[in-house]
Design an enzyme around this catalytic site. Structure first.
Site, PDB file in Angstrom:
ATOM      1  N   GLN A 277      20.139  25.687 -85.187  1.00  0.00           N
ATOM      2  CA  GLN A 277      20.107  25.118 -83.847  1.00  0.00           C
ATOM      3  C   GLN A 277      19.912  23.606 -83.913  1.00  0.00           C
ATOM      4  O   GLN A 277      19.125  23.108 -84.712  1.00  0.00           O
ATOM      5  CB  GLN A 277      18.976  25.753 -83.042  1.00  0.00           C
ATOM      6  CG  GLN A 277      19.177  27.230 -82.742  1.00  0.00           C
ATOM      7  CD  GLN A 277      20.224  27.474 -81.675  1.00  0.00           C
ATOM      8  OE1 GLN A 277      20.634  26.558 -80.970  1.00  0.00           O
ATOM      9  NE2 GLN A 277      20.659  28.723 -81.562  1.00  0.00           N
ATOM     10  N   TYR A 321      24.987  39.264 -85.740  1.00  0.00           N
ATOM     11  CA  TYR A 321      25.310  37.843 -85.898  1.00  0.00           C
ATOM     12  C   TYR A 321      24.045  37.144 -86.389  1.00  0.00           C
ATOM     13  O   TYR A 321      23.633  36.097 -85.878  1.00  0.00           O
ATOM     14  CB  TYR A 321      25.800  37.221 -84.584  1.00  0.00           C
ATOM     15  CG  TYR A 321      26.868  38.020 -83.883  1.00  0.00           C
ATOM     16  CD1 TYR A 321      28.221  37.860 -84.213  1.00  0.00           C
ATOM     17  CD2 TYR A 321      26.542  38.956 -82.905  1.00  0.00           C
ATOM     18  CE1 TYR A 321      29.204  38.593 -83.564  1.00  0.00           C
ATOM     19  CE2 TYR A 321      27.509  39.698 -82.256  1.00  0.00           C
ATOM     20  CZ  TYR A 321      28.837  39.521 -82.582  1.00  0.00           C
ATOM     21  OH  TYR A 321      29.810  40.262 -81.941  1.00  0.00           O
ATOM     22  N   GLU A 345      25.620  39.794 -90.714  1.00  0.00           N
ATOM     23  CA  GLU A 345      26.174  38.440 -90.642  1.00  0.00           C
ATOM     24  C   GLU A 345      27.411  38.376 -91.532  1.00  0.00           C
ATOM     25  O   GLU A 345      27.428  38.931 -92.632  1.00  0.00           O
ATOM     26  CB  GLU A 345      25.119  37.427 -91.103  1.00  0.00           C
ATOM     27  CG  GLU A 345      25.619  36.054 -91.434  1.00  0.00           C
ATOM     28  CD  GLU A 345      26.265  35.356 -90.257  1.00  0.00           C
ATOM     29  OE1 GLU A 345      27.360  34.784 -90.448  1.00  0.00           O
ATOM     30  OE2 GLU A 345      25.688  35.386 -89.162  1.00  0.00           O
ATOM     31  N   CYS A 425      25.142  31.584 -75.410  1.00  0.00           N
ATOM     32  CA  CYS A 425      25.334  30.149 -75.205  1.00  0.00           C
ATOM     33  C   CYS A 425      26.486  29.868 -74.246  1.00  0.00           C
ATOM     34  O   CYS A 425      26.857  28.705 -74.057  1.00  0.00           O
ATOM     35  CB  CYS A 425      25.556  29.431 -76.533  1.00  0.00           C
ATOM     36  SG  CYS A 425      26.911  30.074 -77.512  1.00  0.00           S
TER      37      CYS A 425
END
Length: 472
Positions: A277, A321, A345, A425
């Site tokens: 992030q 994810y 992932e 997001c």
């Protein structure tokens, strides 16, 4: 009849998804940046080819909103020629509180139009980091600047280094990067002589800025997400995979340097060039928020978990994810040291790190694979016992901007987990996936928004869903 290049005056009536604002001209919607609802602006039309809508660029504000302020990025302000305004801070001209009101409007509109739900949604800023005695050690700045720990700049054929001009691929030079941390800004403005392509600047928790060149001929390696363990990782320990057979060019790649990102009292290992992030407090805020939401759900639930844990450690929990294990670790903290959690992932490097980051939990596993394919295999092959454990578990997913999509959501719903936590997001992608979850038998308990990208139009959201009837 107006056309491309014409200058017209418009009344701005609303905000739209994607950081643009809405006006109407000759019965047609016109999308305009650098404005605020309620303003009258002078606009040059830039795209009139479509029948359904046009696009323009703001040249002058004729009647300003009381929420307008001098842009936090001086070069992006409205008195600068549109072609010279850098992109990336498209809400920087709006007072911070009103930015959040506009983001909330976009999110709630998407939930209603695409998700079919109307419910109260709150929006919060980042969570401050507190010391042991409750003092604030780190918090948001008053104007929402100084938060980017990762910045990508571009280098053109003439050697210019900088961001792209807004809505273009033309490099412009700048004399400040106000959204970046002070250290990243200094390093970026000192750059000289880079080869055409790009440059990434990364500041992990040790505070030292890494400068990672991306020549235009170089193919960029896939980047793991920050959230995730992988094929080759063993339960509760480090992955069995090693870098012994890795080519020297890969081992010496600065983007593959292992750095530490600290969240609370835990360090996460990640590639310097890997996904993490960008806001210096985003990982802290997200994990705090997800943990708090699950704790609230448990507090309202019908029965206590085994051993007083916030989630059932004997259930099977999934982190999809999952990246390098951020949210899998959050689930592990909520369930205790024996929590069964599997993180999925697609990037093998990220899952290799996740194996190390999740070593505290004996029930942690990792899988490297595409989430859609991994879930399809699980749906086809899960035993009765595995399905029963999944039905008591939490599935947390943090998909890319495009969302999880119908196939993934339907696979999750067919496994019937008790609780789904969706970290999003993109408001529209979230709303569409929520609609699919609802069709699959899930109720929306809450949706909350987090302003992890001040002075841009981007907003993060966390949705909590429960299997219909599970909490009655």
């Amino acid at each position: 009849m107006s056309g491309t290049g014409d200058v017209i005056d418009l009344e701005i009536t609303d905000v739209a998804h994607g950081g643009v604002f809405v006006a109407r001209h000759e019965g047609r919607v016109v999308f305009v940046p650098d404005a605020i609802p309620g303003e009258k602006v002078r606009v040059r039309l830039t795209d009139t080819a479509k029948k359904s809508f046009w696009r323009g660029e703001t040249l002058e504000v004729l009647d300003a909103s009381p929420h307008r302020r001098p842009h936090v990025w001086r070069q992006a302000d409205v008195d600068i020629a549109p072609e010279s305004r850098p992109g990336g801070a498209d809400f920087g001209h709006i007072e911070l509180g009103h930015q959040r009101a506009l983001k909330l409007r976009v999110l709630t509109d998407a939930l209603q139009r695409f998700g079919g739900i109307e419910l109260p949604v709150g929006l919060e800023g980042v969570s401050p980091v507190l010391s042991a005695d409750g003092e604030v050690r780190e918090d948001e700045t008053p104007d929402g600047t100084g938060w980017r720990t990762r910045v990508s700049l571009h280098v053109d054929a003439e050697g210019r280094i900088g961001p792209y001009a807004a809505r273009s691929h033309r490099v412009i030079t700048v004399d400040e990067l106000p959204l970046a941390t002070a250290a990243v800004e200094r390093a970026a403005l000192d750059l000289r002589g880079a080869a055409p392509g790009g440059v990434d600047l990364v500041q992990p928790s040790d505070g030292r800025v890494r400068v990672l060149a991306r020549p235009e001929t170089e193919k960029r390696a896939p980047r793991g997400r920050a959230g995730g363990v992988g094929r080759g990782a063993r339960r509760g320990g480090k992955p069995t995979a090693s870098t012994a057979g890795t080519p020297a060019t890969t081992r010496n790649d600065p983007a593959r340097e292992t750095v530490l990102q600290r969240v609370g009292d835990r360090d996460f290992r990640v590639d310097a060039g890997g996904f993490w992030q960008v806001h210096r407090l985003a990982a802290h805020t997200l994990t705090q928020h997800v943990a708090g939401a699950l704790q609230s759900l448990r507090a309202d639930g019908p029965a206590p978990r085994s051993g007083g844990a916030w989630i059932d450690p004997d259930a099977w929990h999934l982190d999809l994810y999952g990246g390098v294990g951020l949210f899998a670790a959050t689930l592990g903290d909520l369930g205790g040291p024996s929590t069964r959690v599997t993180s999925v992932e697609s990037d093998a490097r990220a899952t290799e790190y996740a194996g190390e980051n999740l070593a505290d939990w004996v029930g942690a596993r990792a899988e490297t694979g595409r989430v859609d394919r991994w879930l399809a295999r699980l749906v086809a092959e899960a035993s009765v016992t595995e399905r029963e454990r999944l039905s008591r578990g939490v599935v947390l997913l943090d998909p890319p901007r495009s969302g999880a999509g119908r196939e993934v959501v339907e696979s999750i719903a067919s496994l019937s987990p008790e609780t789904v936590v969706y970290v999003a997001c993109d408001p529209v992608a979230l709303a569409r996936d929520i609609a699919t979850f609802r069709a699959g038998g899930y109720d929306v308990e809450s949706v909350s928004a987090l302003d992890l990208f001040p002075n841009s139009h981007h907003v993060e959201a966390v949705a909590i869903l429960s299997r219909s009837g599970a909490r009655r």
